[in-house]
Motif scaffolding. Structure first.
Motif, PDB file in Angstrom:
ATOM      1  N   LEU A 101       3.413   1.329  -0.290  1.00 41.56           N
ATOM      2  CA  LEU A 101       3.418   1.314   1.148  1.00 41.56           C
ATOM      3  C   LEU A 101       4.114   0.183   1.920  1.00 41.56           C
ATOM      4  O   LEU A 101       4.775   0.207   2.894  1.00 41.56           O
ATOM      5  CB  LEU A 101       1.784   0.995   1.460  1.00 41.56           C
ATOM      6  N   GLY A 102       4.183  -0.936   1.255  1.00 38.78           N
ATOM      7  CA  GLY A 102       4.803  -2.167   1.851  1.00 38.78           C
ATOM      8  C   GLY A 102       6.569  -1.701   1.861  1.00 38.78           C
ATOM      9  O   GLY A 102       7.165  -2.505   2.715  1.00 38.78           O
ATOM     10  N   GLN A 103       6.863  -0.725   0.995  1.00 43.27           N
ATOM     11  CA  GLN A 103       8.518  -0.552   1.305  1.00 43.27           C
ATOM     12  C   GLN A 103       8.866   0.571   2.089  1.00 43.27           C
ATOM     13  O   GLN A 103       9.803   0.740   2.283  1.00 43.27           O
ATOM     14  CB  GLN A 103       8.771   0.115  -0.245  1.00 43.27           C
ATOM     15  N   HIS A 104       7.767   1.188   2.764  1.00 44.11           N
ATOM     16  CA  HIS A 104       7.962   2.271   3.556  1.00 44.11           C
ATOM     17  C   HIS A 104       7.840   1.639   5.008  1.00 44.11           C
ATOM     18  O   HIS A 104       6.950   1.698   5.898  1.00 44.11           O
ATOM     19  CB  HIS A 104       6.840   3.414   3.432  1.00 44.11           C
ATOM     20  N   THR A 105       8.996   0.891   5.498  1.00 45.98           N
ATOM     21  CA  THR A 105       8.885   0.258   6.864  1.00 45.98           C
ATOM     22  C   THR A 105       8.968   0.986   8.108  1.00 45.98           C
ATOM     23  O   THR A 105       8.840   0.710   9.133  1.00 45.98           O
ATOM     24  CB  THR A 105      10.008  -0.760   6.965  1.00 45.98           C
ATOM     25  N   GLY A 106       9.152   2.361   7.731  1.00 47.34           N
ATOM     26  CA  GLY A 106       9.614   3.381   9.126  1.00 47.34           C
ATOM     27  C   GLY A 106       8.326   4.073   9.433  1.00 47.34           C
ATOM     28  O   GLY A 106       8.271   4.840  10.308  1.00 47.34           O
ATOM     29  N   LEU A 107       7.288   3.757   8.830  1.00 48.10           N
ATOM     30  CA  LEU A 107       5.785   4.443   9.023  1.00 48.10           C
ATOM     31  C   LEU A 107       5.264   3.959  10.518  1.00 48.10           C
ATOM     32  O   LEU A 107       5.456   2.632  10.757  1.00 48.10           O
ATOM     33  CB  LEU A 107       5.116   4.188   8.002  1.00 48.10           C
ATOM     34  N   SER A 108       4.649   4.852  11.373  1.00 45.07           N
ATOM     35  CA  SER A 108       4.039   4.210  12.689  1.00 45.07           C
ATOM     36  C   SER A 108       2.753   3.484  12.046  1.00 45.07           C
ATOM     37  O   SER A 108       2.398   3.552  10.962  1.00 45.07           O
ATOM     38  CB  SER A 108       3.617   5.449  13.469  1.00 45.07           C
ATOM     39  N   ASN A 109       2.309   2.773  13.143  1.00 40.83           N
ATOM     40  CA  ASN A 109       1.277   1.746  13.153  1.00 40.83           C
ATOM     41  C   ASN A 109      -0.028   2.554  12.558  1.00 40.83           C
ATOM     42  O   ASN A 109      -0.868   2.229  11.848  1.00 40.83           O
ATOM     43  CB  ASN A 109       1.037   0.916  14.160  1.00 40.83           C
ATOM     44  N   ARG A 110      -0.167   3.857  13.170  1.00 38.50           N
ATOM     45  CA  ARG A 110      -1.184   4.594  12.978  1.00 38.50           C
ATOM     46  C   ARG A 110      -1.171   5.025  11.515  1.00 38.50           C
ATOM     47  O   ARG A 110      -2.417   4.986  10.859  1.00 38.50           O
ATOM     48  CB  ARG A 110      -1.265   5.927  13.975  1.00 38.50           C
TER      49      ARG A 110
END
Length: 392
Positions: free
Chosen positions: A321-330
């Motif tokens: 999850l920490g490597q997927h920086t493009g995800l929205s806050n939601r």
């Protein structure tokens, strides 16, 4: 629109649990509705109010301070091993478990934790309509861990029918132990960790009440918690410190193995199919991610992280999850809540082994319903994530 989608998600979760139920005509809906309403209220308070923010900030600050104290001991032993300004994952995330485990041992020794666990368990039993033993076990699992908790109810294990053993084990797999909460908080936002801890406590009973409904008679509802043999303070302290170190080593070993295996499998799939194994899992889990509130454009990515947790463990998934920086806050919030539990394949062996060490026959019983146990615990994670998604 998001509320409609999550409502559909809740219906899907219910139907998935209902299909696996071993007593559909025995499901009691009143306690289910009460617990779902409580989940919604608690999620709102924790995620959308100043009171919740204050509680989470206070909880997080305690662990920040504990991690700082743990750092003193770690630096004394390993100082200079890491580059300046950097700390290996094992030192900064896993080794603090040793110190927090020691604190739990002290609180157990001076009888503070057993009293708190018993009181909360008694209150829970009035809400969930289940036995006091099940309620005690759920709270104790969140403190002691999914394997250690069975030692405290050792006398009852041999007397438990199959349906009650399922609920005890489901509670253990649906939560996480307090000794590693601090480690999670270094990887994901503390507010999602706290929210998941609270929601999973009720979610475990909700799903178990659908998959495995039953009524405990007054004669059966006896709560006699095993008293540990009295040790001296320093015997106890040494035992808990070593137990904490064993947990840190086991988690480290599993991370090395799982991360390497997933990397190898991804490489094989990429070379043959041009797509990674995790991407394939992402497509499988994408519809489930969508119905619990993840935007469709991020559902495959989120589903991949969720699936990673199921086939490996929550630490590997949190790193992912920490490597997927493009995800929205939601999306990050929903996925983070989903990840905070022990629901993965390796937990089947851990729980069955813990029970078998105390009672061989019951250990075999647990091993036989292991996949159904994982199925229910995974639905608990989806339920908690969906409820949290209402307020993100």
């Amino acid at each position: 629109m998001k509320y409609l989608i999550i409502l559909v998600g809740l219906v899907v979760i219910y139907l998935l649990a209902y299909v696996a139920s071993n007593g559909r005509n025995r499901i009691r809906y009143r306690p289910l509705l009460v617990m779902i309403v409580l989940q919604i209220i608690l999620a709102f308070l924790l995620l959308n109010t100043e009171i919740g923010e204050w509680v989470i900030r206070g909880f997080a600050s305690v662990f920040v301070q504990l991690l700082a104290y743990a750092g003193e001991g770690i630096n004394f032993v390993f100082g200079g091993l890491a580059n300046e300004g950097q700390a290996p994952f094992f030192l900064s995330v896993l080794l603090p478990i040793v110190f927090i485990s020691a604190l739990i041992g002290i609180l157990q020794y001076i009888r503070i934790l057993p009293i708190i666990i018993s009181i909360i368990g008694l209150v829970l039993s009035k809400v969930n309509g289940m036995g006091r033993l099940e309620s005690y076990n759920a709270v104790a699992s969140a403190v002691l861990g999914q394997s250690e908790v069975f030692i405290s109810v050792k006398k009852q294990i041999g007397l438990m029918p199959k349906h009650r053993m399922y609920t005890l084990c489901a509670s253990a797999m649906s939560t996480v132990s307090m000794s590693i909460v601090g480690a999670y908080m270094t990887m994901i936002d503390p507010k999602y960790v706290v929210t998941a801890l609270v929601l999973n406590l009720f979610g475990g009973f909700i799903i178990a009440s659908i998959i495995n409904p039953y009524v405990v008679s007054k004669e059966e509802d006896l709560l006699e918690v095993k008293e540990e043999e009295k040790q001296s303070f320093f015997e106890m302290l040494g035992e808990y410190i070593l137990d904490g170190f064993k947990v840190a080593i086991v988690v480290a070993a599993m991370l090395i193995g799982f991360v390497a295996l997933i990397s190898m499998i991804n490489g094989i799939f990429n070379s043959i199919f041009g797509i990674s194994f995790q991407q394939i899992l992402g497509y499988v889990f994408a519809p489930f991610a969508f119905v619990i509130g993840v935007p469709w454009g991020e559902a495959v990515e989120a589903g991949s992280i969720m699936a990673t947790k199921l086939v490996s463990n929550e630490f590997v998934a949190m790193l992912e999850l920490g490597q997927h920086t493009g995800l929205s806050n939601r999306t990050v919030g929903i996925v983070s809540v989903f990840l905070v539990s022990f629901a993965n394949f390796s937990s089947i062996g851990i729980i069955a082994g813990a029970v078998k060490g105390l009672h061989e026959q019951q250990g075999n019983v647990v091993a036989r319903f292991g996949l159904k146990l994982l199925y229910g615990a995974t639905l608990v994670s989806f339920l908690s994530a969906a409820i949290a998604g209402l307020f993100l």
